[in-house]
Design an enzyme around this catalytic site. Sequence first.
Site, PDB file in Angstrom:
ATOM      1  N   CYS A  71       0.852  -1.197   0.000  1.00 22.48           N
ATOM      2  CA  CYS A  71       0.000   0.000   0.000  1.00 22.48           C
ATOM      3  C   CYS A  71       0.889   1.248   0.000  1.00 22.48           C
ATOM      4  O   CYS A  71       1.135   1.854   1.051  1.00 22.48           O
ATOM      5  CB  CYS A  71      -0.914  -0.002   1.222  1.00 22.48           C
ATOM      6  SG  CYS A  71      -1.949  -1.462   1.357  1.00 22.48           S
ATOM      7  N   HIS A  96     -12.449 -14.445   2.647  1.00 17.91           N
ATOM      8  CA  HIS A  96     -11.675 -15.638   2.992  1.00 17.91           C
ATOM      9  C   HIS A  96     -12.543 -16.856   3.239  1.00 17.91           C
ATOM     10  O   HIS A  96     -12.045 -17.984   3.276  1.00 17.91           O
ATOM     11  CB  HIS A  96     -10.861 -15.364   4.261  1.00 17.91           C
ATOM     12  CG  HIS A  96     -11.719 -15.140   5.471  1.00 17.91           C
ATOM     13  ND1 HIS A  96     -12.522 -14.024   5.614  1.00 17.91           N
ATOM     14  CD2 HIS A  96     -11.938 -15.882   6.581  1.00 17.91           C
ATOM     15  CE1 HIS A  96     -13.174 -14.097   6.758  1.00 17.91           C
ATOM     16  NE2 HIS A  96     -12.836 -15.216   7.358  1.00 17.91           N
TER      17      HIS A  96
END
Length: 409
Positions: A71, A96
């Site tokens: 990031c 997930h």
Amino acid sequence: MDDLYNSYTLGPDESGRFGKFGGRFVSETLMPLILELGERFDQAKTDESFWAELSALHQNYVGRPSPLYYCERLTTHLGGAKIYMKRDELNHTGAHKINNVLGQIILARRMEKTRIIAETGAGQHGVATATVCAKFGLKCVVYMGAHDVERQAPNVFRMRLLGAEVIPVTSGRGTLKDAMNDALRDWVTNVNDTFYCIGTVAGPHPYPAMVRDFQAIIGREAKQQMHAAEGRLPDTLVAAIGGGSNAMGLFYPFLDDPEVTIIGVEAGGKGIDETMQHCASLTGGRPGVLHGNRTYLLQDPDGQILEGFSISAGLDYPGVGPEHAWLYETGRAQYVAITDQQALAAFQLCCEQEGIIPALEPAHALAHVMKIAPKLPRDHIICMNMCGRGDKDIFTVARALGIDIDSGH
């Protein structure tokens, strides 16, 4: 560390205990089902064809490995530590949850079960279960708290599109805890053809370890990817905690790496100290028994389970997985709480700085990253689990920000 273990990755013991947590606290009618499931999972763990089938589906159906993303803009904006995201929101179905669902449903098919039941809070586990059931032609029933049905309408529609029957649960406060209660009752009633696919690292043994093992692919991939990107392990792992499956999946492969700091982020709701309107079981709870295992729970002085509160439906559970309780008491992992307002601020910042709309669950983890990153040196590496995408939460966020989503004002 507990004397029973010479490694943090060897648990649970034969009775399903992580230290004094976990176990099988179930009725006599449920015990044969639990024992059979444990035996069948033990067989599958040593069966190469089981893992080969799961691996092929991970690659060709789920889209694994999920990327490890640096990031850059967020790191620059916050200053201090380098921030990486494990992008599990890019999995098929947007979270997930499908890692675990695929493993359990492959096991269910080997057990010749034709009806799959599940509980869901934010709806992501329900969507994943409905998706895999559609793929294999299995009947799917999802129990979901009536309150969550209202605030997670997009996911309810997705489950029904996929052919699942969604049953709103009106008992209690109509949230994840109540959905799990009804799913367990269904399982006992329909023992012959039904498999209960639990969505988190909670419930009676073998579920906490089984779900963890299916989610540990997150941490194994992250470990390899971090070595490729930085030539070393991260300094700090951060993940959101409800029941705790995404966090356990990231943490588990790093538990025996003492140089890695591990931080779980609970839902602080409207505040831990100021109010009881939160879901921070480790930060603000104490040990007790719920849903077949001993763990930390939100409860009153008489031991009655309290209703949790969070803007995030996926974190709105008054307990936590027993392995997390053990990691908390042994000191291997730290657990902190983030409020709704802090999570909302992180949600917005992630959208603006990285072009990623996070689910409210990982927004809690990101909010803690926002707190610690500026105080850490620039060579410190943080890896957080972006465990879900935020499509499902845009209506909730809009209401919280006072925006009429239809008019845009």
